[in-house]
Write a protein that holds these residues in place. Structure first.
Motif, PDB file in Angstrom:
ATOM      1  N   LYS A 111       2.102   2.145  -4.068  1.00  0.00           N
ATOM      2  CA  LYS A 111       1.162   2.699  -5.042  1.00  0.00           C
ATOM      3  C   LYS A 111       1.614   2.371  -6.460  1.00  0.00           C
ATOM      4  CE  LYS A 111       0.087   6.557  -1.946  1.00  0.00           C
ATOM      5  NZ  LYS A 111       0.062   8.038  -1.766  1.00  0.00           N
TER       6      LYS A 111
ATOM      7  N   TRP B  27      -2.613  -1.294  -9.534  1.00  0.00           N
ATOM      8  CA  TRP B  27      -3.932  -1.359  -8.894  1.00  0.00           C
ATOM      9  C   TRP B  27      -4.364  -2.797  -8.663  1.00  0.00           C
ATOM     10  CZ3 TRP B  27      -7.743  -4.052 -11.270  1.00  0.00           C
ATOM     11  CH2 TRP B  27      -7.651  -4.260 -12.658  1.00  0.00           C
TER      12      TRP B  27
ATOM     13  N   ILE C 274      -2.683  -4.058  -5.469  1.00  0.00           N
ATOM     14  CA  ILE C 274      -3.354  -3.515  -4.284  1.00  0.00           C
ATOM     15  C   ILE C 274      -4.688  -4.221  -4.049  1.00  0.00           C
ATOM     16  CG2 ILE C 274      -4.371  -1.438  -3.284  1.00  0.00           C
ATOM     17  CD1 ILE C 274      -2.266   0.185  -4.749  1.00  0.00           C
TER      18      ILE C 274
ATOM     19  N   TRP D 151       0.820  -1.213   0.000  1.00  0.00           N
ATOM     20  CA  TRP D 151       0.000   0.000   0.000  1.00  0.00           C
ATOM     21  C   TRP D 151       0.853   1.262   0.000  1.00  0.00           C
ATOM     22  CZ3 TRP D 151      -3.941  -1.695   4.361  1.00  0.00           C
ATOM     23  CH2 TRP D 151      -4.670  -2.796   3.888  1.00  0.00           C
ATOM     24  N   THR D 152       2.090   1.179   0.464  1.00  0.00           N
ATOM     25  CA  THR D 152       2.968   2.350   0.457  1.00  0.00           C
ATOM     26  C   THR D 152       3.608   2.594  -0.896  1.00  0.00           C
ATOM     27  OG1 THR D 152       4.938   1.084   1.141  1.00  0.00           O
ATOM     28  CG2 THR D 152       3.490   1.910   2.886  1.00  0.00           C
TER      29      THR D 152
END
Length: 775
Positions: free
Chosen positions: A443, A446, A449, A440-441
């Motif tokens: 980025k 998609w 995630i 999540w850090t």
């Protein structure tokens, strides 16, 4: 001075690590990675593999370099940095070297590999002590700076990390820890099916959590010593990170997925040596890089130069003696592609997870997806094995229709399967939490995630409901044990080793794992804060374990406290690696070795514990001196009574459960024969119970002696103490007068006096035999 002070410390380090590497080794120092330390102007280097051989003071090389400016006379400065010290800092006049062929620098594109013997004027050996060739994970680099004569302008600067071939990271160590985990797994599978409360299955979780703790200790944003980072990477498989090539099929598939879902693949560090991209503030460099970029004009000029084979250039044209290169067939070159690393470079690896995973051949952005695929494969294997097991039970029940064993096995199997699903989820908690939060850090992609959220929610859905049921079981609205026995068996991974009133101990355990994962994932830029928070968590967990004593047996409590102490001590030592403390390299290396030794001893302790639960206890029972010792204590066993207190039985049950042998004890299948019922119905029979015995013990012994000799067997000769036989029914002459008369001691057969009478009665009988005059 460095070598005189640090020789003893380095020797201690070598004595722990180096003896495990049993292979032929040639004393040498070679470049393990290369990078520019100044912008190149007249000398462009594409490949730079150099090794110094102690045996014949020769240098082997594999170089691809281009000199683009004509008529440039330079001097070479060679600087060697070893553990922050500089034992070698010498300037060489290239015009006086090799017959002057390097003055001025010839404008050629030199390529080739060979070995040359250094002239006697270059005495490198006097600057390098022998211990530098054997210390594992040497922290050293050599810096070559070419300075123009007259102007003093730096024309080229190349920095190369040095290695001697020894490392604490070994395939053998990875396989050894894997074998320990497999032994714990087989032991857990066998004993957990026969007895859900067997502690062999709990030890599997302890072993895996220990391995994960060691691996996760290398993920903090600290300036670790190279030897400890290498040691921690031996346990990376416990986190789902296996060593692989950056061009492997798994990594290529992840890169393609990221490229199609918005991932930044172009600037990734795939295929690059991780150590060459390490931030230069970290070990083993300890010096910040400068800001520069290679000009496109220099690259174009180098490409237009004629190529010359460096071997023919040295030996053929200028008749330079070439050393015997046969000793260099081991191919110790690692690959010296020169990388441009500056403060502004986007490909610099920071401390923590980036360095750790790239050393394994995994890109930083691919770390979570690698763990995700490993967890997915593990879940598929679990479902396949459980499915095959259920099909085997169905086949067994069909061929043995009506067989009680088959029916019992089918009834226990659902709880067994649920317990192993929960156990697998508990093993995956720490790595999934760490790399999910870390993803999540970044980025990056998609889809990555999205998959991380799905995996996290699925894992929580498999763990939180069992935790809720366990906590609810200790509330006033507690369910009945009979109707929920299958539910309790399914929860065995959480509560098998805990006392009933301490079931809530699992809450601080899971909270500690959650907090550690948060700190590791989100605190990468603050290494000291990470270490301090984890130290506080481990210290609180240690205090809770000592105060609550949550386990059923004392041995389990001792083991839990020991593991908590190890984690606390090693976490406290890791604070010394913080960059802000700027600890000297030698103490930093010593602390890393101490941590490695402490963890290694803990691994050995857990290995012995696994062997104990696997069956070592049974093997020890077969030793002759052990059997003789047990026979010598037979009188004590014979004189003791069968415990009837419920708490004592519970304690014995907990002890057997710790050994993992509840279902395998002889009494589980072959209970001791009970006394047969009499064939006739006597008119009156005096009852004999511990309560009546206690009432008689309060009266004088002389009153008990008034009993007729025909109604008592006190003082008769006992049979052999180990003879097991059924008690004979009491004879009619031994029957008491009536129920209304004062209760007297009933006639006791020898067998009953051994196995059915309380301990106090046996002591009274013994005293009467020793003192016959009291009759």
């Amino acid at each position: 001075m460095f070598f005189s002070v640090a020789r003893l410390r380095l020797f201690i380090a070598t004595s722990f690590v180096a003896p495990s590497f049993v292979q032929a080794h040639l004393n040498s120092l070679f470049t393990s990675s290369v990078s520019y330390c100044a912008p190149p102007e007249s000398l462009l280097i594409q490949q730079f593999d150099v090794a110094y051989i102690q045996h014949n003071s020769s240098v082997s090389f594999n170089v691809s370099a281009a000199s683009v400016l004509p008529n440039v006379n330079v001097t070479a400065n060679l600087l060697v940095n070893v553990y922050g010290m500089r034992p070698l800092n010498m300037t060489i006049d290239l015009c006086s070297l090799l017959g002057g062929i390097l003055c001025p620098l010839p404008t050629y594109n030199f390529t080739g590999a060979d070995s040359i013997t250094l002239p006697s004027s270059i005495d490198v050996q006097s600057f390098i002590p022998s211990i530098a060739y054997i210390i594992p994970d040497l922290e050293a680099f050599a810096q070559l700076t070419l300075t123009e004569v007259g102007t003093g302008k730096v024309r080229a600067c190349v920095q190369s990390t040095l290695s001697n071939g020894w490392s604490a990271r070994q395939k053998g160590a990875e396989w050894a820890t894997g074998v320990i985990a497999l032994l714990a797994l087989f032991s857990a599978i066998g004993y957990s099916y026969m007895n859900p409360e067997a502690l062999a299955a709990v030890r599997l979780l302890d072993v895996m959590y220990l391995f994960q703790t060691i691996a996760a200790s290398g993920l903090l944003g600290l300036n670790y010593s190279s030897v400890y980072r290498a040691y921690a990477s031996n346990f990376s498989w416990a986190l789902g990170l296996f060593s692989m090539a950056s061009s492997s099929s798994i990594q290529d598939s992840i890169n393609n997925m990221r490229r199609l879902t918005g991932g930044n693949v172009d600037n990734s560090d795939a295929g690059q040596a991780a150590i060459s991209l390490v931030n230069r503030k970290l070990s083993p460099y300890n010096s910040p890089p400068q800001n520069f970029a290679i000009s496109p004009q220099l690259l174009a000029s180098a490409a237009s130069l004629p190529s010359v084979d460096i071997k023919s250039f040295l030996s053929g044209t200028y008749d330079i003696p070439v050393a015997n290169s046969a000793i260099f067939n081991a191919n110790i070159y690692v690959g010296g592609n020169v990388e441009t690393v500056t403060q502004e470079s986007s490909n610099i690896l920071e401390a923590g997870i980036p360095i750790y995973v790239n050393v394994l051949g995994i890109e930083t952005e691919n770390a979570f997806m690698t763990v995700f695929l490993i967890v997915f494969i593990l879940a598929a294997i679990l479902l396949a094995v459980l499915g095959l097991g259920y099909l085997a039970l169905l086949a067994f029940s069909r061929t043995s229709r009506g067989h009680q064993m088959a029916e019992d096995a089918k009834a226990r199997y659902p709880a067994f399967a649920r317990a192993w699903a929960l156990r697998t989820a508990l093993i995956c908690v720490l790595p999934v939490f760490i790399f999910t939060f870390y993803q999540w850090t970044l980025k990056d992609s998609w889809l990555s995630i999205f998959l991380s959220v799905i995996l996290l929610l699925g894992l929580l859905a498999g763990i939180l409901p069992p935790v809720f049921y366990v906590v609810r079981s200790i509330l006033p609205t507690r369910w009945s044990g009979e109707e929920d026995s299958s539910q309790s068996h399914a929860l065995a991974p959480l509560i098998a080793s805990l006392r009933t009133e301490r079931y809530y101990y699992i809450i601080p355990l899971l909270l500690a794992i959650f907090v550690k994962a948060l700190v590791i994932a989100f605190g990468q830029a603050h290494g000291m804060a990470q270490a301090i928070v984890i130290l506080v968590v481990e210290f609180l967990l240690l205090g809770i374990t000592i105060v609550l004593k949550p386990h059923r047996t004392r041995g389990a409590d001792v083991l839990a406290v020991f593991l908590a102490i190890v984690r606390t001590v090693c976490t406290g030592l890791s604070i010394a690696f913080a960059e802000s403390l700027a600890l000297k390299p030698i103490p930093r290396v010593a602390i890393g070795i101490i941590m490695a030794v402490i963890f290694s001893i803990t691994v050995i302790v857990m290995f012995l514990n696994v062997l104990w639960h696997l069956g070592l206890r049974r093997v020890l029972r077969l030793i002759p001196w052990r059997r003789h010792r047990g026979t010598s204590t037979g009188a004590t066993v014979l004189g003791s009574s069968v415990p009837s207190d419920a708490s004592l039985n519970e304690k014995r049950k907990g002890t057997d459960a710790e050994q993992g042998q509840d279902s395998l004890s002889p009494t589980a299948f072959y209970p001791r024969p009970s006394n047969p019922a009499p064939t006739h119905t006597p008119t009156t029979i005096s009852t004999f119970s511990p309560i009546s015995t206690a009432s008689h013990l309060s009266e004088p012994v002389t009153e008990m002696s008034q009993t007729s000799a025909t109604s008592s067997t006190l003082g008769e000769q006992l049979p052999h103490r180990w003879s097991f036989q059924h008690s004979r029914p009491p004879s009619s002459s031994a029957i008491s007068h009536s129920v209304g008369t004062p209760t007297a001691l009933s006639p006791i057969t020898p067998t009953e006096s051994v196995y059915n009478t309380p301990r106090d009665s046996w002591q009274i009988a013994s005293s009467r035999e020793e003192h016959p005059s009291s009759r």
